[in-house]
Design a protein around this motif. Structure first.
Motif, PDB file in Angstrom:
ATOM      1  N   GLN A 189       0.836  -1.199   0.000  1.00 34.54           N
ATOM      2  CA  GLN A 189       0.000   0.000   0.000  1.00 34.54           C
ATOM      3  C   GLN A 189       0.874   1.253   0.000  1.00 34.54           C
ATOM      4  O   GLN A 189       2.026   1.221   0.428  1.00 34.54           O
ATOM      5  CB  GLN A 189      -0.897   0.032   1.242  1.00 34.54           C
ATOM      6  N   THR A 190       0.312   2.348  -0.467  1.00 32.04           N
ATOM      7  CA  THR A 190       1.005   3.629  -0.342  1.00 32.04           C
ATOM      8  C   THR A 190       1.148   3.967   1.140  1.00 32.04           C
ATOM      9  O   THR A 190       0.209   3.833   1.922  1.00 32.04           O
ATOM     10  CB  THR A 190       0.213   4.736  -1.058  1.00 32.04           C
ATOM     11  N   ALA A 240      -3.009   5.209   6.525  1.00 27.93           N
ATOM     12  CA  ALA A 240      -3.119   6.378   5.654  1.00 27.93           C
ATOM     13  C   ALA A 240      -4.453   7.105   5.825  1.00 27.93           C
ATOM     14  O   ALA A 240      -4.504   8.336   5.843  1.00 27.93           O
ATOM     15  CB  ALA A 240      -2.918   5.967   4.200  1.00 27.93           C
ATOM     16  N   GLU A 241      -5.525   6.346   5.979  1.00 25.32           N
ATOM     17  CA  GLU A 241      -6.843   6.986   6.040  1.00 25.32           C
ATOM     18  C   GLU A 241      -6.994   7.836   7.289  1.00 25.32           C
ATOM     19  O   GLU A 241      -7.451   8.983   7.222  1.00 25.32           O
ATOM     20  CB  GLU A 241      -7.947   5.934   5.975  1.00 25.32           C
ATOM     21  N   GLU A 250      -0.676  10.791   2.184  1.00 29.88           N
ATOM     22  CA  GLU A 250       0.084   9.782   1.461  1.00 29.88           C
ATOM     23  C   GLU A 250       1.553  10.170   1.502  1.00 29.88           C
ATOM     24  O   GLU A 250       1.893  11.364   1.479  1.00 29.88           O
ATOM     25  CB  GLU A 250      -0.375   9.678   0.001  1.00 29.88           C
ATOM     26  N   ASN A 294       4.517   9.366  -0.831  1.00 31.14           N
ATOM     27  CA  ASN A 294       4.902   8.748  -2.097  1.00 31.14           C
ATOM     28  C   ASN A 294       6.406   8.726  -2.315  1.00 31.14           C
ATOM     29  O   ASN A 294       6.901   7.971  -3.162  1.00 31.14           O
ATOM     30  CB  ASN A 294       4.215   9.482  -3.251  1.00 31.14           C
ATOM     31  N   ASP A 301      10.038  12.164   5.326  1.00 31.22           N
ATOM     32  CA  ASP A 301       8.896  11.722   4.531  1.00 31.22           C
ATOM     33  C   ASP A 301       8.353  12.921   3.766  1.00 31.22           C
ATOM     34  O   ASP A 301       8.091  13.972   4.367  1.00 31.22           O
ATOM     35  CB  ASP A 301       7.786  11.172   5.441  1.00 31.22           C
ATOM     36  N   ASP A 306       2.159  14.100   1.361  1.00 31.33           N
ATOM     37  CA  ASP A 306       1.117  14.673   0.500  1.00 31.33           C
ATOM     38  C   ASP A 306      -0.199  14.656   1.272  1.00 31.33           C
ATOM     39  O   ASP A 306      -0.761  13.583   1.540  1.00 31.33           O
ATOM     40  CB  ASP A 306       0.959  13.849  -0.779  1.00 31.33           C
ATOM     41  N   VAL A 349      -4.013  14.602   2.017  1.00 28.87           N
ATOM     42  CA  VAL A 349      -5.238  14.212   1.322  1.00 28.87           C
ATOM     43  C   VAL A 349      -6.409  14.925   1.994  1.00 28.87           C
ATOM     44  O   VAL A 349      -7.086  15.762   1.391  1.00 28.87           O
ATOM     45  CB  VAL A 349      -5.423  12.685   1.326  1.00 28.87           C
TER      46      VAL A 349
END
Length: 669
Positions: A494-495, A501-502, A507, A509, A541, A544, A546
């Protein structure tokens, strides 16, 4: 409360024993630990047992009202055993057999050694299991210490293969889980699987992690062997414990603790060669680990430093006030007994320069007087202080397997698991938030904030708890390299941050591993850290957002302007993500804001002043500890009147504490 010393009657003429006991009674000592290195005296030749020296010593203590904790002597197998049964010796990762000549020269996987251990423990238990002066037992001494946690011999390999059969059932499952198709490592027979001795490059990380798990389980089984032998003969009133060290060893202390009545710990804030003690926050971390090992149960400090320590190199001399301060810090964080190491410095052997309450000349001096003062103070408190509740608002996650996975693949020469754990533990410590260190088995609902440092090796059960906790209204702090691996040390597909992540609302990447000499910059752009600039080391890190909002951004690289720290609202809760190893100057104000928003009580104190609370609101104890060796400091006491039970003096408002000062105050009604 028990306050005692580690004593070695076999190292001193019997003509000195009575004087030692007399001075112990003058000091206020009420317990001694003895015998943990006495195997060659107890069994001078195979099958011949002689306990006469310890019989005499224990009777002397009993007559003088001093209780005894007996250590089983299995950390030091005698010379006759090694010569006759060399198969008990451990083997290092280079295939070299470790010699007789120090201690911990055995492998727990040796069936020969297991049998000898059962016999000596059984004989000791029969001898002293009903003795009224013997209150408890310590199994062995510091399991796994000095790199004895892993052994790579032929018998270890056979047992490792047996353990893998139990875990996986079939080679097909093992091969699939480990990904042995990589580098043509597919196994067609169990006997092909190696222990991870030295290779040109690096072993499969899944094999390495399973080997660490195997080593930990081997020690669990060995400890259980001793516990089972003891329980055949000892009185129910006698406890069983073990003195742990917490240094990233292939040991699962929490699992082993299930077989112990409580755990013990050896507290050395400074050691040979160190110019000064480790940081106060690091000492606090170890005490919190102890309390967390049995999910909040109190523990013993079975070895509390009392003088300059070292083997070939002597460490820092504890300053006047240190012994009381470290004793109070231990009790404030859950210790229920303090046993000082050692009574008197040895005149021979490897530990000649491990100084004790008495030095080599055996005369009472400054350290004797300081310990005497501590014991006199403790008599004022009785058991009220150690019986008072410890209720934490902040939980910090720790998993030894996560530590092992980081040791296997640190990814940056700058990475050290303890240092990075401290990076995210210390800001809560700095504002005197009450902290627990927890594992995956604890429930999270009672905590207002959960900090999860470098959650590299994930556990599905804990990840699910985190998500449920956050969505139900909890506050979570995640850090860089979260969600990278599954429980088998295999990278997620998974990313990042994977299954987290949720709730993090981000994210990742791309990322950059920073080596020595590489420094990035992070600038706060919102909230309490707005305008604060910090160096960023170890890891970056590239975050990004979301659904998360950005609290800090990178500067001075091609990813300048990329998010470095974020905050996300998820369900009823909040999740913060710290994507780089930023400095305390940024993390402390961030934590202050996080803790305030979550309703966590804090106390503002100067640097190096630690405040701890135990007990119910309105009648709690407050410890104030100034770890500064040079300066006194002042701060505002929490609301109300606070009395020193020793002097009777009452304080409120501004309070000053001298350098290396330590005091326990009780809230007045």
């Amino acid at each position: 409360m028990y306050i005692g010393v580690d004593y070695y009657p076999e190292q001193w003429p019997k003509t000195r024993w009575s004087e030692d006991v007399r001075m112990m009674k003058e000091l206020g000592i009420n317990v001694v630990r003895i015998a943990e290195f006495g195997w060659s005296l107890m069994e001078p030749e195979e099958g011949t047992y002689d306990f006469s020296l310890y019989d005499e010593a224990i009777e002397l203590f009993a007559k003088n009202g001093i209780d005894v904790v007996l250590g089983t002597p299995t950390a030091t197998p005698p010379a006759w055993m090694v010569r006759r049964y060399p198969d008990i010796l451990p083997v290092d990762e280079n295939g070299i057999t470790i010699s007789f000549g120090a201690r911990r020269h055995y492998t727990v996987n040796s069936t020969t050694y297991q049998e000898f251990s059962k016999k000596i423990v059984n004989e000791m238990a029969k001898r002293y299991g009903q003795h009224p002066a013997v209150i408890g037992w310590q199994t062995d001494n510091e399991y796994g210490h000095e790199k004895s946690d892993r052994s790579y011999g032929d018998e270890d390999r056979a047992r490792f293969q047996d353990w893998l059969k139990e875990q996986y059932g079939t080679l097909e499952k093992l091969n699939e889980t480990w990904g042995t198709v990589f580098w043509s490592q597919t196994y067609t027979e169990w006997e092909q699987i190696p222990v991870p001795r030295k290779v040109y490059q690096e072993h499969n990380p899944s094999l390495l992690l399973d080997f660490d798990r195997f080593c930990a389980e081997a020690y669990n089984r060995y400890n259980r062997l001793q516990v089972d032998e003891l329980k055949k003969h000892i009185d129910e009133r006698q406890f069983i414990t073990h003195n742990f060290v917490y240094t990233g060893l292939a040991l699962n202390q929490k699992e082993m603790a299930k077989d112990l009545d409580f755990i013990s710990f050896d507290n050395y804030p400074v050691w040979g060669g160190l110019p000064e003690p480790i940081t106060p926050g690091n000492i606090a971390r170890q005490h919190d680990l102890c309390r967390g090992t049995k999910s909040g149960k109190g523990y013993w400090v079975m070895e509390e430093l009392s003088g300059a320590q070292g083997w070939s190199r002597i460490g820092y001399l504890p300053r006047p006030g240190h012994l009381q301060l470290w004793t109070y810090q231990a009790i404030s964080r859950g210790a229920e007994a303090i046993v000082y190491f050692r009574w008197r410095a040895a005149r021979f052997g490897t530990e000649e320069f491990c100084h004790g309450i008495l030095d080599h000349d055996g005369k009472p001096k400054r350290k004797f007087d300081e310990v005497k003062k501590v014991i006199e103070n403790m008599k004022v408190f009785g058991d009220d202080w150690i019986a008072a509740d410890y209720k934490a608002d902040v939980a910090v996650y720790h998993d030894p397997e996560n530590d092992w996975a980081w040791q296997i693949q640190p990814q940056s020469e700058m990475f050290n698991y303890v240092n990075e754990f401290l990076r995210f533990y210390e800001p809560a410590y700095a504002v005197n938030a009450i902290t627990d260190i927890i594992s995956e088995v604890e429930e999270l609902n009672s905590y207002k904030v959960v900090v999860v440092p470098v959650y590299f090796l994930t556990k599905p059960g804990f990840t699910d708890k985190l998500k449920a906790y956050a969505n139900a209204g909890g506050t979570v702090i995640l850090t860089y390299r979260s969600g990278v691996k599954d429980e088998h040390n295999v990278v997620t597909d998974q990313t990042l941050p994977g299954d987290l992540a949720e709730i993090a609302g981000i994210e990742v990447n791309e990322y950059e591993s920073l080596q020595s000499g590489q420094v990035n910059q992070v600038e706060g752009v919102q909230g309490a850290i707005e305008g604060i600039m910090s160096d960023a080391t170890v890891w970056c890190d590239l975050v990004d957002p979301v659904t998360a909002e950005v609290l800090a951004e990178y500067r001075n690289t091609f990813y300048s302007g990329q998010a470095a720290i974020t905050r996300n609202r998820t369900g009823k809760g909040t999740v913060y993500y710290v994507g780089s190893a930023v400095e305390p100057a940024m993390l402390r104000p961030l934590y202050k804001e996080v803790l305030a928003d979550a309703g966590v009580a804090t106390v503002e104190t100067p640097e190096n002043v630690e405040v701890l609370f135990r007990g119910e609101s309105g009648s709690e104890f407050m410890s104030v500890l100034n770890h500064d060796t040079d300066a006194a400091h002042s701060f505002e006491l929490p609301e109300g009147k606070w009395q020193d039970p020793v002097t009777g003096e009452v304080y409120e408002g501004t309070f000053e504490i001298g350098s290396l000062g330590s005091i326990v105050l009780k809230k007045q009604q």
